[in-house]
Write a protein that holds these residues in place. Structure first.
Motif, PDB file in Angstrom:
ATOM      1  N   SER A  13       0.810  -1.205   0.000  1.00 55.61           N
ATOM      2  CA  SER A  13       0.000   0.000   0.000  1.00 55.61           C
ATOM      3  C   SER A  13       0.847   1.260   0.000  1.00 55.61           C
ATOM      4  O   SER A  13       0.375   2.321  -0.373  1.00 55.61           O
ATOM      5  N   THR A  17       0.187   4.100  -2.527  1.00 55.45           N
ATOM      6  CA  THR A  17      -0.084   5.494  -2.176  1.00 55.45           C
ATOM      7  C   THR A  17       0.649   6.439  -3.112  1.00 55.45           C
ATOM      8  O   THR A  17       0.100   7.433  -3.587  1.00 55.45           O
ATOM      9  N   ARG A  20      -1.157   6.360  -6.432  1.00 55.11           N
ATOM     10  CA  ARG A  20      -2.450   7.062  -6.358  1.00 55.11           C
ATOM     11  C   ARG A  20      -2.254   8.569  -6.414  1.00 55.11           C
ATOM     12  O   ARG A  20      -2.954   9.279  -7.145  1.00 55.11           O
ATOM     13  N   CYS A  21      -1.303   9.049  -5.652  1.00 54.09           N
ATOM     14  CA  CYS A  21      -1.067  10.495  -5.604  1.00 54.09           C
ATOM     15  C   CYS A  21      -0.492  11.003  -6.923  1.00 54.09           C
ATOM     16  O   CYS A  21      -0.845  12.099  -7.380  1.00 54.09           O
ATOM     17  N   ALA A  69       3.198  13.138  -2.836  1.00 55.27           N
ATOM     18  CA  ALA A  69       2.369  12.263  -2.017  1.00 55.27           C
ATOM     19  C   ALA A  69       2.193  12.826  -0.614  1.00 55.27           C
ATOM     20  O   ALA A  69       1.088  12.779  -0.047  1.00 55.27           O
ATOM     21  N   LEU A  73      -1.348  13.703   1.143  1.00 52.45           N
ATOM     22  CA  LEU A  73      -1.669  13.097   2.439  1.00 52.45           C
ATOM     23  C   LEU A  73      -1.822  14.162   3.518  1.00 52.45           C
ATOM     24  O   LEU A  73      -2.609  13.986   4.463  1.00 52.45           O
ATOM     25  N   GLU A 330      -1.658   5.582   6.144  1.00 49.86           N
ATOM     26  CA  GLU A 330      -0.887   5.744   4.908  1.00 49.86           C
ATOM     27  C   GLU A 330       0.416   6.479   5.167  1.00 49.86           C
ATOM     28  O   GLU A 330       1.463   6.143   4.600  1.00 49.86           O
ATOM     29  N   LEU A 334       4.062   4.901   4.523  1.00 49.94           N
ATOM     30  CA  LEU A 334       4.953   5.591   3.604  1.00 49.94           C
ATOM     31  C   LEU A 334       6.279   5.900   4.287  1.00 49.94           C
ATOM     32  O   LEU A 334       7.355   5.746   3.693  1.00 49.94           O
TER      33      LEU A 334
END
Length: 343
Positions: A13, A17, A20-21, A69, A73, A330, A334
């Motif tokens: 994940s 992340t 996704r970002c 990212a 976030l 997340e 990260l």
């Protein structure tokens, strides 16, 4: 490279992340760059890996997208929609690209991400100009965003620290490895916070500020990102001495052959083995001997311990900021991924 001590491989994940970002931010980043003078836009596109010299489309390796990212976030940590953090993400990516263009010139680095650096591809003057354009575009992007004036002030403070860190880094190269004028680990730590940590902290803080977070939360996230940046740099220092070139993409012992005063080197230079090590730095033929001496003097262990301490400090500050929803998990994953990365 052998796994770092106490490292835990991050769940998928964390890369998810980043992806996704990147998917969220890249259209806005491309749109912003597309508004530049066409020649400047081409050089910027080359820096991001979007095109070749001359403008032909390319899919060259880009960065991890860490800063963008963190900005996204940061907005989600404030309870806002991820899109609120996009202007912050675009701004920090532009600043990061600007800093790399200029850093490669200052350091004389001819390659970046396995391609000719911008100044090698286009010339020194054009690369400086492209960096200036990216910096100006970053400020303009933030100024146009909701809550923009406060965000610009955050970026300005981070840039001041970044420039101070870069100045120290350049000055360190001229200082001796041993004796009363040698660079100390404490000085290096402060330099790394400015050069690397300031923009990571700013990314988190900017996203949170645009997402409507309270001032204490923004401050805590900024400090968390700065600690993350120091840890990130320390892990880079370990990889620069002992990393596997098939994994890192960099020559084994490259930092030693270049004589760089990284954290493990500074620890060893301050030990009884310091004078012997000083004579080995900068020698391609003796890089392996230097690496063994640094490890024997405790340089590797001290660097990893320092990285873990900054990771713990970052986690404590993230908890203090009380991120909303899934952002807490997340951010933690990260962080784990970045400081225990093998790539």
């Amino acid at each position: 490279m052998t796994a770092l001590p106490t490292a835990v491989r991050a769940p998928l994940s964390a890369p998810g992340t980043l992806a996704r970002c990147r998917t969220l931010v890249e259209p806005a980043l491309r749109e912003a760059v597309g508004g530049l003078h066409p020649w400047l836009a081409e050089m910027a596109g080359y820096s991001f890996g979007w095109c070749e010299v001359g403008g032909a489309p390319a899919t060259a390796p880009g960065g991890k997208g860490v800063r963008q990212a963190l900005a996204v976030l940061g907005a989600e940590a404030a309870g806002a929609d991820a899109r609120a953090g996009v202007p912050a993400a675009v701004a920090v990516e532009l600043v990061h690209a600007f800093s790399l263009l200029h850093d490669d010139i200052m350091d004389g680095d001819a390659t970046r991400r396995r391609r000719p650096a911008g100044w090698k591809a286009y010339g020194t003057g054009p690369a400086v100009l492209a960096g200036d354009a990216l910096f100006a575009l970053a400020v303009d992007t933030l100024a146009a965003a909701p809550r923009g004036p406060g965000a610009v002030r955050l970026l300005s403070a981070a840039l001041t620290d970044l420039v101070r860190g870069q100045a120290d880094d350049l000055l360190f190269a001229a200082r001796p490895g041993t004796g009363p004028r040698r660079v100390t680990p404490a000085e290096y730590r402060a330099m790394a916070e400015g050069k690397t940590g300031a923009l990571l902290g700013c990314a988190l803080a900017l996203g949170a500020a645009l997402g409507g977070a309270s001032k204490p939360a923004v401050t805590a996230l900024d400090r968390a990102g700065r600690h993350l940046g120091v840890a990130f740099q320390l892990v880079d220092d370990v990889l620069g001495v002992w990393g596997d070139p098939d994994v890192t993409g960099k020559p084994a012992g490259g930092d030693l052959r270049e004589g760089k005063k990284t954290f493990p080197v500074l620890v060893a230079l301050g030990s009884p083995a310091g004078r012997r090590l000083s004579g080995l730095l900068g020698s391609a033929a003796r890089a392996g001997e230097a690496a063994a001496l640094i490890e024997e003097a405790g340089g590797r262990a001290a660097t990893l311990a320092e990285a873990r301490a900054h990771t713990s400090a970052a986690r404590a500050l993230l908890a203090e900021a009380a991120p909303a929803g899934a952002a807490a998990g997340e951010l933690d994953r990260l962080l784990e991924f970045l400081v225990h990365r093998v790539r």
